[in-house]
Motif scaffolding. Structure first.
Motif, PDB file in Angstrom:
ATOM      1  N   THR A 131      14.899  35.618  38.173  1.00  0.00           N
ATOM      2  CA  THR A 131      16.278  35.455  37.704  1.00  0.00           C
ATOM      3  C   THR A 131      16.647  33.980  37.611  1.00  0.00           C
ATOM      4  N   GLU A 132      16.270  33.212  38.647  1.00  0.00           N
ATOM      5  CA  GLU A 132      16.569  31.781  38.646  1.00  0.00           C
ATOM      6  C   GLU A 132      15.821  31.071  37.516  1.00  0.00           C
ATOM      7  N   ILE A 133      14.566  31.468  37.292  1.00  0.00           N
ATOM      8  CA  ILE A 133      13.788  30.876  36.189  1.00  0.00           C
ATOM      9  C   ILE A 133      14.473  31.159  34.860  1.00  0.00           C
ATOM     10  N   LEU A 134      14.876  32.399  34.649  1.00  0.00           N
ATOM     11  CA  LEU A 134      15.506  32.793  33.391  1.00  0.00           C
ATOM     12  C   LEU A 134      16.802  32.028  33.163  1.00  0.00           C
ATOM     13  N   ASN A 135      17.653  31.973  34.191  1.00  0.00           N
ATOM     14  CA  ASN A 135      18.934  31.286  34.037  1.00  0.00           C
ATOM     15  C   ASN A 135      18.757  29.786  33.843  1.00  0.00           C
ATOM     16  N   SER A 136      17.766  29.193  34.540  1.00  0.00           N
ATOM     17  CA  SER A 136      17.516  27.765  34.389  1.00  0.00           C
ATOM     18  C   SER A 136      17.016  27.435  32.991  1.00  0.00           C
ATOM     19  N   VAL A 137      16.088  28.248  32.486  1.00  0.00           N
ATOM     20  CA  VAL A 137      15.535  28.011  31.146  1.00  0.00           C
ATOM     21  C   VAL A 137      16.610  28.184  30.086  1.00  0.00           C
ATOM     22  N   CYS A 138      17.422  29.226  30.221  1.00  0.00           N
ATOM     23  CA  CYS A 138      18.491  29.465  29.237  1.00  0.00           C
ATOM     24  C   CYS A 138      19.489  28.311  29.230  1.00  0.00           C
ATOM     25  N   SER A 139      19.753  27.761  30.408  1.00  0.00           N
ATOM     26  CA  SER A 139      20.671  26.631  30.485  1.00  0.00           C
ATOM     27  C   SER A 139      20.066  25.392  29.835  1.00  0.00           C
ATOM     28  N   ASP A 140      18.778  25.131  30.091  1.00  0.00           N
ATOM     29  CA  ASP A 140      18.120  23.939  29.547  1.00  0.00           C
ATOM     30  C   ASP A 140      18.049  23.965  28.026  1.00  0.00           C
ATOM     31  N   MET A 141      17.812  25.126  27.462  1.00  0.00           N
ATOM     32  CA  MET A 141      17.662  25.216  26.009  1.00  0.00           C
ATOM     33  C   MET A 141      18.987  25.482  25.294  1.00  0.00           C
TER      34      MET A 141
END
Length: 631
Positions: A109-119
């Motif tokens: 979940t943290e990976i998904l939210n972090s990636v979505c925020s970065d892109m």
């Protein structure tokens, strides 16, 4: 060698012929898209002519009023505003009920939210939604970009980066499916993604030099201009979006088949083969390779691959509305300017035609003839007004965006608050199908993002995530740590609740005591969340001390991946032991060195607790206790 060259030459030729065939098959959809775009931007006198081209009708008389009273654009704007609220909070459901599964799901979940925020994933969602509302269909393209992420060093004079997922919005103008009558992307055996690309970018990416030319860019409506040329008695409206010094880049994605177990990706431009490989992404469920696209439709069209836009429903109404308004204005012009009757040869007709009957004008007419006179045209027929009102109601009923959301006059009557809320709720329900299409596409895109990280993130990576207390946490992970891609939404249909409604709901729950503990108190975390929802998150500057200790324990867990970390006397040892024990129980057998560090650290906390107990029982100071231990 000659047979190989001949094979590659034939391969390029077959891809280009297949592309040309798909262009011809898709022309009917393109004509509708051109109409949609023209009506959206206000060029509303277009029609598809028997030649198959989209053209603009000529005036029957030079004096005809041809104004466009654009109701389509604001309707689309209202729909986009409502659909723009859909930003669901996503999480990953654990593969099992064990502590390890729960922790890995939290990490995913943290990976998904972090990636979505970065892109800036929200911006991509907005763009795809805008395209789908105009054209009826739009696509997410999910690929692995080796040039993204942190720099890892250099190799052969080129910088090497860790890579990352890239999600882009793709217009339907660039997508050419194999079967135009399949309902879904999963039913396609192959898809061509074609777009104009500058030859310099081709060289940087593929190392192949090509000769550029002027190429239609297949650009979206917002970046296109319209060129009007005369052809066969009507004006042909063309997209004039042209890229200079470019070539058409053709990417053909083929699903796995009997001949090609891993599928194929064939990239062609300028008559040359740029690359030939397996379908590069293991991005489907259960390790299956699928097309790296996710389709989002505004409205489904039965028996067709591409969806429908609400603009298609509104075009006939917009034409009728423009006709009524223009005829009404022409009638008003006759009332104000008048129609003059004059005997032939009695006056200077050119002068009268040029100047009209302005106030104070002196008209000289021939002796013995009748003076010019105005024809009476009566009053504007009420049928114009009735038809205009009927068409306005039809706009609302066909678009699913009624005037209740925009018309202030509606609220000036005797409607209660509940009645008004019910009307707005009914308006939102009309958008439910389009909204669910957005949510479904976002969920599938998120799944593909996780699968690509699982495939390509082979080395340890670090992500930074801000937690509920605005504290930045570090997570180390590998692609193998992503054990589940079961993405779920933590929120309901966002467009169904306005910010004001959400605030009122929170206040009601507070009054009912649903957010307090058994003692009737609010925890620091709950208080922080409430202030955030109410729009006063900055007021919450006090953090729960227990939460801070748990966060410190989690950071220590990460640091002990590489080194030993000593326990400290001021730690909340009970809270630390709980967090460290969770981590120990979730460790697999092969990570023995890491486990030993954690156990040693946990025992240090237990020692601190034991010392504290002895000091309290024997009324000893810490110095006396240390002296006894030394002896």
């Amino acid at each position: 060698m000659q047979s190989k060259d001949k094979y590659l030459e034939d391969l390029v030729k077959s891809v280009e012929e297949d592309f040309a065939k798909r262009i011809d098959e898709r022309r009917e959809f393109e004509r509708q898209w051109k109409l949609n775009v023209n009506y959206y931007v206000g060029n509303q006198y277009c029609e598809v002519y028997p030649t198959g081209e989209v053209g603009e009708e000529e005036k029957n008389y030079y004096w005809q009023s041809r104004a466009a009273f654009n109701h389509i654009a604001p309707i689309i704007d209202v729909r986009l505003a409502k659909l723009g609220k859909i930003r669901p909070a996503m999480s990953v459901r654990a593969a099992g009920g064990e502590e390890k599964d729960l922790k890995l799901a939290e990490l995913s979940t943290e990976i998904l939210n972090s990636v979505c925020s970065d892109m800036n994933f929200d911006k991509v969602v907005r763009k795809v939604t805008e395209l789908s509302e105009i054209y009826g269909t739009a696509f997410y393209k999910i690929i692995w970009n080796a040039d993204k992420g942190r720099s890892l060093g250099e190799k052969d004079g080129k910088k090497v980066k860790e890579g990352g997922v890239e999600v882009t919005a793709v217009s339907p103008l660039e997508i050419f499916p194999e079967n135009l009558y399949a309902d879904d992307l999963s039913e396609q055996k192959s898809v061509i993604h074609a777009r104009a690309v500058n030859v310099e970018d081709i060289y940087k990416t593929y190392g192949v030099e090509l000769i550029g030319e002027d190429v239609s860019s297949f650009s979206e409506y917002g970046e296109s201009k319209f060129n009007v040329s005369y052809n066969g008695g009507f004006k042909e409206v063309k997209f004039a979006g042209v890229m200079h010094n470019a070539v058409m880049l053709i990417e053909k994605y083929e699903l796995p088949s009997k001949d090609y177990k891993n599928g194929r990706l064939i990239t062609v431009a300028g008559g040359k083969l740029l690359s030939l490989s397996d379908l590069p992404y293991v991005n489907g469920a259960d390790g299956v390779r699928v097309l790296p696209f996710v389709m989002q439709k505004s409205l489904a069209k039965e028996g067709a691959f591409f969806g429908a836009s609400v603009i298609e429903r509104l075009i006939p109404v917009q034409r009728a509305y423009n006709a009524v308004k223009n005829r009404k204005h022409e009638f008003l012009n006759r009332l104000s300017v008048g129609v003059v009757a004059a005997e032939d040869g009695s006056i200077d007709a050119d002068d009268l035609e040029t100047d009209g009957l302005y106030p104070g004008k002196v008209i000289i007419y021939r002796q013995g003839s009748r003076p010019p006179q105005l024809f009476g045209v009566g009053q504007v027929p009420t049928d114009f007004t009735l038809e205009e009102e009927r068409l306005l109601k039809e706009f609302s009923s066909l678009s699913g965006s009624s005037e209740s959301a925009r018309n202030v006059d509606l609220y000036s009557g005797n409607l209660s608050g509940n009645a008004i809320e019910l009307l707005i709720e009914q308006d939102d329900e009309k958008l439910l199908t389009s909204a669910e299409n957005v949510r479904s596409a976002v969920k599938e895109t998120a799944k593909q993002v996780l699968r690509l990280f699982k495939q390509f993130a082979v080395d340890t990576r670090v992500i930074r995530v801000a937690n509920d207390n605005k504290k930045v946490k570090l997570f180390y992970f590998k692609g193998s740590d992503i054990s589940s891609e079961d993405v779920v939404f933590d929120t309901e249909y966002e467009a169904a609740k306005s910010p004001a409604q959400k605030k009122n709901n929170v206040i009601d729950m507070l009054k009912m005591g649903l957010l307090t503990d058994a003692d009737g108190k609010l925890s620091a975390r709950t208080k922080s969340k409430i202030l955030e929802i109410l729009g006063y998150g900055s007021l919450d500057s006090v953090q729960d001390i227990t939460v801070l200790h748990k966060n410190k324990a989690e950071r220590e867990n990460i640091e002990m991946l590489k080194k030993e970390v000593p326990a400290e006397s001021f730690d909340d040892h009970e809270a630390h032991i709980e967090e460290h024990l969770r981590k120990i129980l979730s460790i697999e057998g092969k990570e023995t060195e890491y486990k030993d560090r954690l156990v040693k650290h946990l025992n240090e906390h237990k020692t601190f607790i034991a010392k504290s107990a002895i000091i309290s029982a024997g009324n000893l100071s810490e110095k006396n206790l240390n002296d006894k231990e030394d002896n």
